[in-house]
Design an enzyme around this catalytic site. Structure first.
Site, short mmCIF file in Angstrom:
data_model
loop_
_atom_site.label_atom_id
_atom_site.label_comp_id
_atom_site.label_asym_id
_atom_site.label_seq_id
_atom_site.Cartn_x
_atom_site.Cartn_y
_atom_site.Cartn_z
N ASN A 161 -2.30 0.48 6.66
CA ASN A 161 -1.81 -0.73 7.01
C ASN A 161 -0.88 -1.43 6.17
O ASN A 161 -0.57 -2.84 6.47
CB ASN A 161 -2.93 -1.55 7.62
CG ASN A 161 -3.89 -2.02 6.98
OD1 ASN A 161 -3.71 -1.75 5.77
ND2 ASN A 161 -4.96 -2.58 7.29
N LYS A 172 0.86 -1.16 -0.17
CA LYS A 172 0.03 -0.10 0.09
C LYS A 172 0.95 1.18 0.09
O LYS A 172 2.01 1.29 0.26
CB LYS A 172 -1.02 0.05 1.17
CG LYS A 172 -2.23 -1.19 1.21
CD LYS A 172 -3.01 -0.98 2.19
CE LYS A 172 -3.96 -2.20 2.05
NZ LYS A 172 -5.01 -1.79 3.19
N PHE A 175 -15.43 4.82 6.65
CA PHE A 175 -14.07 5.09 6.32
C PHE A 175 -14.06 4.94 4.75
O PHE A 175 -12.71 5.26 4.36
CB PHE A 175 -13.26 4.33 6.89
CG PHE A 175 -13.31 2.98 6.89
CD1 PHE A 175 -12.88 2.03 5.84
CD2 PHE A 175 -14.02 2.09 7.66
CE1 PHE A 175 -13.17 0.59 5.59
CE2 PHE A 175 -14.32 0.78 7.52
CZ PHE A 175 -13.84 -0.22 6.61
N ARG A 194 -2.46 -14.00 4.82
CA ARG A 194 -3.38 -13.39 5.62
C ARG A 194 -2.45 -13.40 7.10
O ARG A 194 -2.41 -12.44 8.09
CB ARG A 194 -4.72 -13.76 6.04
CG ARG A 194 -5.55 -13.81 4.70
CD ARG A 194 -6.00 -12.37 4.33
NE ARG A 194 -6.88 -11.81 5.58
CZ ARG A 194 -7.56 -10.74 5.32
NH1 ARG A 194 -7.57 -9.94 4.24
NH2 ARG A 194 -8.34 -10.23 6.64
N HIS A 205 -2.24 -5.56 1.47
CA HIS A 205 -3.51 -5.90 1.47
C HIS A 205 -3.11 -7.56 1.04
O HIS A 205 -2.48 -7.76 0.33
CB HIS A 205 -4.41 -5.34 0.16
CG HIS A 205 -5.42 -6.19 -0.13
ND1 HIS A 205 -6.70 -6.01 0.24
CD2 HIS A 205 -5.67 -6.96 -1.35
CE1 HIS A 205 -7.51 -6.65 -0.41
NE2 HIS A 205 -6.83 -7.42 -1.34
N ARG A 223 1.97 -6.03 9.34
CA ARG A 223 1.09 -4.80 9.66
C ARG A 223 1.81 -4.40 11.25
O ARG A 223 1.98 -3.53 11.78
CB ARG A 223 -0.30 -5.19 9.74
CG ARG A 223 -0.79 -5.22 8.48
CD ARG A 223 -2.17 -5.92 8.33
NE ARG A 223 -2.87 -5.26 7.11
CZ ARG A 223 -4.01 -5.80 6.84
NH1 ARG A 223 -4.77 -6.71 7.29
NH2 ARG A 223 -4.61 -5.52 5.52
N TYR A 282 -12.44 -1.45 -3.70
CA TYR A 282 -13.00 -1.72 -2.28
C TYR A 282 -14.41 -1.14 -2.08
O TYR A 282 -15.06 -0.90 -1.03
CB TYR A 282 -12.38 -0.58 -1.22
CG TYR A 282 -10.90 -1.01 -0.84
CD1 TYR A 282 -10.84 -2.23 -0.09
CD2 TYR A 282 -9.80 -0.36 -1.13
CE1 TYR A 282 -9.54 -2.78 0.41
CE2 TYR A 282 -8.67 -0.86 -0.88
CZ TYR A 282 -8.37 -1.83 0.10
OH TYR A 282 -7.16 -2.27 0.50
N THR A 319 -6.12 -6.84 10.57
CA THR A 319 -6.45 -5.26 9.89
C THR A 319 -5.79 -4.01 10.68
O THR A 319 -5.09 -3.41 10.29
CB THR A 319 -7.65 -5.14 9.77
OG1 THR A 319 -8.38 -6.19 9.16
CG2 THR A 319 -7.98 -3.77 9.00
N GLU A 332 -9.96 -10.29 -7.75
CA GLU A 332 -8.95 -9.29 -7.71
C GLU A 332 -7.76 -9.46 -8.74
O GLU A 332 -7.20 -8.57 -9.11
CB GLU A 332 -8.56 -9.17 -6.16
CG GLU A 332 -9.58 -8.69 -5.06
CD GLU A 332 -9.37 -8.98 -3.68
OE1 GLU A 332 -7.98 -9.34 -3.32
OE2 GLU A 332 -10.06 -8.53 -2.91
P1 GDP Z 1 -8.28 -6.34 5.57
O1 GDP Z 1 -8.95 -7.41 4.73
O2 GDP Z 1 -7.53 -6.92 6.91
O3 GDP Z 1 -7.58 -5.37 4.57
O4 GDP Z 1 -9.60 -5.53 6.01
P2 GDP Z 1 -10.97 -5.14 5.69
O5 GDP Z 1 -11.52 -5.73 4.17
O6 GDP Z 1 -11.85 -5.07 6.74
O7 GDP Z 1 -10.51 -3.51 5.45
C1 GDP Z 1 -10.34 -2.99 4.28
C2 GDP Z 1 -9.12 -1.89 4.42
O8 GDP Z 1 -10.01 -1.00 4.83
C3 GDP Z 1 -8.12 -2.27 5.55
O9 GDP Z 1 -6.90 -2.88 5.18
C4 GDP Z 1 -7.69 -0.87 6.14
O10 GDP Z 1 -6.85 -0.09 5.04
C5 GDP Z 1 -8.93 0.04 5.76
N1 GDP Z 1 -10.07 -0.30 7.04
C6 GDP Z 1 -10.39 -1.08 7.81
N2 GDP Z 1 -11.19 -0.92 8.85
C7 GDP Z 1 -10.92 0.24 9.00
C8 GDP Z 1 -11.37 1.42 9.98
O11 GDP Z 1 -12.19 1.37 10.83
N3 GDP Z 1 -11.11 2.78 9.68
C9 GDP Z 1 -10.14 3.18 8.46
N4 GDP Z 1 -9.95 4.34 8.51
N5 GDP Z 1 -9.79 2.23 7.55
C10 GDP Z 1 -10.27 0.90 7.76
#
Ligand code: GDP
Length: 140
Positions: free
Chosen positions: A114, A11, A59, A87, A117, A104, A51, A93, A128
């Site tokens: 973070n 990222k 967010f 993962r 991805h 992370r 996304y 996350t 994807e």
């Molecule tokens: P991942 O699969 O671990 O990447 O998590 P998710 O699919 O739930 O979220 C996608 C991405 O959105 C995350 O990797 C973060 O970059 C962002 N994200 C997730 N939760 C939050 C949050 O609560 N706040 C903010 N600002 N970004 C978030």
């Protein structure tokens, strides 16, 4: 165990800090092979589509702004149980919840910035990968 492919992104917070190589090393040390890779500037439309599952989340706008704030490195990773393995290597996350030694925990700046991805299912990995790579760009 099955040989799988998964989709990965280094990222913008990580490319900005010149951490691409360090993150690739953690992926390779973890048993994954980078079978396709390119550095791109994601467009707003690409980030919104990628996304899209989060579009109702508060967010979402910030996430799209972050993902387009600088270059990213998109990758296809291959290995035994690559989806789950990646993962594990990435960690949770929220870096505050991520295990020691994960990407992370080591590098993330925040729950949003973070550093990495990784696809969360075989179905999403296929979607994807196909979104960012043509078949002829992937070679073992
Ligand atoms: P991942 O699969 O671990 O990447 O998590 P998710 O699919 O739930 O979220 C996608 C991405 O959105 C995350 O990797 C973060 O970059 C962002 N994200 C997730 N939760 C939050 C949050 O609560 N706040 C903010 N600002 N970004 C978030």
């Amino acid at each position: 165990m099955a040989l799988e492919r998964t989709f990965s992104i280094v990222k913008p917070d990580a490319t900005r800090r010149n951490l691409t190589g360090a993150i690739c090393k953690m992926l390779e040390d973890g048993g994954l092979r980078i079978v396709a890779q390119k550095r791109i500037q994601m467009t707003q439309a690409q980030a919104e589509t990628f996304y899209g599952v989060h579009k109702e989340r508060p967010f979402f706008g910030d996430l799209v702004s972050f993902m387009t704030s600088g270059p990213v490195v998109v990758q296809v990773l291959e290995g035994e149980d690559a989806i789950a393995r990646n993962r594990e290597i990435m960690g949770a996350t929220n870096p505050a919840d991520a295990a020691e030694g994960t990407i992370r925990k080591t590098f993330a700046e925040s729950i949003e910035a973070n550093s990495a991805h990784g696809s969360d299912s075989a179905e999403n990995a296929a979607i994807e990968i196909a979104y960012f790579f043509a078949g002829c760009e992937i070679t073992g």
